[in-house]
Design a protein around this motif. Structure first.
Motif, mmCIF file in Angstrom:
data_model
loop_
_atom_site.group_PDB
_atom_site.id
_atom_site.type_symbol
_atom_site.label_atom_id
_atom_site.label_comp_id
_atom_site.label_asym_id
_atom_site.label_seq_id
_atom_site.Cartn_x
_atom_site.Cartn_y
_atom_site.Cartn_z
ATOM 1 N N CYS A 108 0.838 -1.199 0.000
ATOM 2 C CA CYS A 108 0.000 0.000 0.000
ATOM 3 C C CYS A 108 0.871 1.246 0.000
ATOM 4 C CB CYS A 108 -0.926 0.013 1.206
ATOM 5 S SG CYS A 108 -2.212 -1.229 1.073
ATOM 6 N N ILE A 110 0.626 5.513 0.703
ATOM 7 C CA ILE A 110 -0.163 6.628 1.193
ATOM 8 C C ILE A 110 0.595 7.924 0.923
ATOM 9 C CG2 ILE A 110 -1.329 5.252 2.947
ATOM 10 C CD1 ILE A 110 0.501 6.594 5.047
ATOM 11 N N LEU A 114 -2.952 12.644 5.137
ATOM 12 C CA LEU A 114 -3.944 11.569 5.191
ATOM 13 C C LEU A 114 -4.498 11.478 6.603
ATOM 14 C CD1 LEU A 114 -5.300 8.868 4.219
ATOM 15 C CD2 LEU A 114 -3.215 7.744 5.010
ATOM 16 N N ILE A 126 -8.074 -1.587 4.982
ATOM 17 C CA ILE A 126 -7.541 -1.311 3.654
ATOM 18 C C ILE A 126 -6.921 -2.583 3.095
ATOM 19 C CG2 ILE A 126 -5.887 0.096 2.368
ATOM 20 C CD1 ILE A 126 -6.257 2.202 4.659
ATOM 21 N N VAL A 130 -3.176 -0.911 -2.543
ATOM 22 C CA VAL A 130 -4.037 0.268 -2.548
ATOM 23 C C VAL A 130 -3.178 1.522 -2.583
ATOM 24 C CG1 VAL A 130 -5.719 1.592 -1.171
ATOM 25 C CG2 VAL A 130 -5.911 -0.902 -1.332
ATOM 26 N N TYR A 131 -3.612 2.503 -3.388
ATOM 27 C CA TYR A 131 -2.980 3.822 -3.423
ATOM 28 C C TYR A 131 -3.959 4.831 -2.846
ATOM 29 C CZ TYR A 131 -1.486 8.370 -4.987
ATOM 30 O OH TYR A 131 -1.126 9.698 -5.007
ATOM 31 N N ILE A 132 -3.480 5.630 -1.893
ATOM 32 C CA ILE A 132 -4.299 6.689 -1.307
ATOM 33 C C ILE A 132 -3.571 8.007 -1.536
ATOM 34 C CG2 ILE A 132 -5.373 7.586 0.781
ATOM 35 C CD1 ILE A 132 -5.402 4.693 1.844
ATOM 36 N N VAL A 136 -6.544 13.020 1.800
ATOM 37 C CA VAL A 136 -7.673 12.094 1.833
ATOM 38 C C VAL A 136 -8.094 11.852 3.278
ATOM 39 C CG1 VAL A 136 -8.362 9.694 1.392
ATOM 40 C CG2 VAL A 136 -7.099 10.955 -0.332
ATOM 41 N N LEU A 138 -10.437 9.099 5.427
ATOM 42 C CA LEU A 138 -11.223 7.864 5.488
ATOM 43 C C LEU A 138 -11.965 7.911 6.816
ATOM 44 C CD1 LEU A 138 -8.564 5.251 4.296
ATOM 45 C CD2 LEU A 138 -10.216 6.490 2.925
ATOM 46 N N ILE A 144 -11.723 -0.638 2.062
ATOM 47 C CA ILE A 144 -11.129 -0.286 0.776
ATOM 48 C C ILE A 144 -10.631 -1.598 0.172
ATOM 49 C CG2 ILE A 144 -9.430 1.123 -0.423
ATOM 50 C CD1 ILE A 144 -11.509 2.724 1.291
ATOM 51 N N LYS A 149 -7.835 2.695 -5.840
ATOM 52 C CA LYS A 149 -7.109 3.967 -5.859
ATOM 53 C C LYS A 149 -8.064 5.038 -5.369
ATOM 54 C CE LYS A 149 -4.399 2.602 -9.879
ATOM 55 N NZ LYS A 149 -4.965 1.286 -9.997
ATOM 56 N N ILE A 150 -7.549 5.886 -4.487
ATOM 57 C CA ILE A 150 -8.359 6.979 -3.968
ATOM 58 C C ILE A 150 -7.644 8.275 -4.321
ATOM 59 C CG2 ILE A 150 -9.382 8.025 -1.927
ATOM 60 C CD1 ILE A 150 -9.371 5.195 -0.687
#
Length: 180
Positions: A108, A110, A114, A126, A130-132, A136, A138, A144, A149-150
Motif C-alpha cells: 500500500c 499513502i 492523510l 484497507i 491500494v494507493y491513497i 484524503v 477515510l 477499501i 485507488k483513492i
C-alpha cells in the motif's frame, strides 16, 4: 515477532523506497534510517522495530524514541502496533494521522495529509495494493478493496470495492475495473 519476520518487513519497505531492495542490503537501510535522508522511510524503519520490540529493551527504547522524534517533527501519527502489511510506502510523509485500530494490507502507498479516523473505534480496513492520494480522509468503518485507488482530496464515507478508483467529496467511484 521473530527477527526474520522483522527483517522481511523492513526489507520489503526498503525495496519500495529504493526499487533495489536486497541489492542495497541491510547495511544501507540502517545507514539511511540513522542519517534520515528520507524521513518517511526512516520513520517507517524505526516504527517497525518499535512495533516488534518491548520499550524496556535498549533497541526498543531507541526505536520508540526515534519513532516519536521523527513523528513529532513531521506530523506522522501512526500508533505503535497498528496492523500494516509488507512493502508499505509513505510518500511525502507529513501530516499523517492513522487510527491505531486500522488494518492496512500489503503493498500500500499513502500520501501526505492523510487522515484515517474513527470516533467509534472502527476505522478503515484497507486491502492490498491500494494507493491513497494526498489530503484524503477515510471516515469510520469503511473497507477499501484490493487494488483500489483513492484520488486527492477524497472524503471516503462508504466502502470502495476492489479495482475501483474513487474521487471527490464525498468519494464516488469513477472507474471500476473487473478482475482478469
Amino acid at each position: 515477532m521473530k527477527l526474520a519476520e522483522l527483517k522481511d518487513l523492513l526489507l520489503s519497505d526498503w525495496e519500495r523506497y529504493t526499487r533495489l531492495g536486497e541489492k542495497l542490503g541491510c547495511e544501507q537501510m540502517i545507514i539511511n534510517a540513522l542519517t534520515g535522508k528520507n524521513h518517511a522511510a526512516s520513520f517507517l524503519f524505526w516504527w517497525r522495530i518499535a512495533s516488534s520490540c518491548r520499550r524496556r529493551t535498549p533497541l526498543g527504547f531507541v526505536a520508540h524514541f526515534m519513532t516519536d522524534r521523527i513523528g513529532r517533527k513531521y506530523g506522522i501519527q501512526i500508533p505503535i502496533g497498528t496492523k500494516i502489511g509488507r512493502a508499505f510506502y509513505i510518500g511525502h510523509g507529513i501530516g499523517i494521522v492513522i487510527n491505531g485500530n486500522t488494518t492496512i494490507g500489503d503493498n500500500c502507498s499513502i500520501s501526505q495529509f492523510l487522515t484515517i479516523g474513527s470516533n467509534k473505534g472502527t476505522p478503515a480496513r484497507i486491502g492490498n495494493n491500494v494507493y491513497i492520494g494526498p489530503n484524503v480522509c477515510l471516515v469510520e468503518d469503511v473497507v477499501i478493496g484490493n487494488n483500489a485507488k483513492i484520488g486527492a482530496g477524497a472524503v471516503v464515507v462508504k466502502d470502495i470495492p476492489a479495482n475501483a478508483t474513487a474521487v471527490g467529496n464525498p468519494a464516488r467511484i469513477i472507474i471500476k475495473q473487473t478482475e482478469l
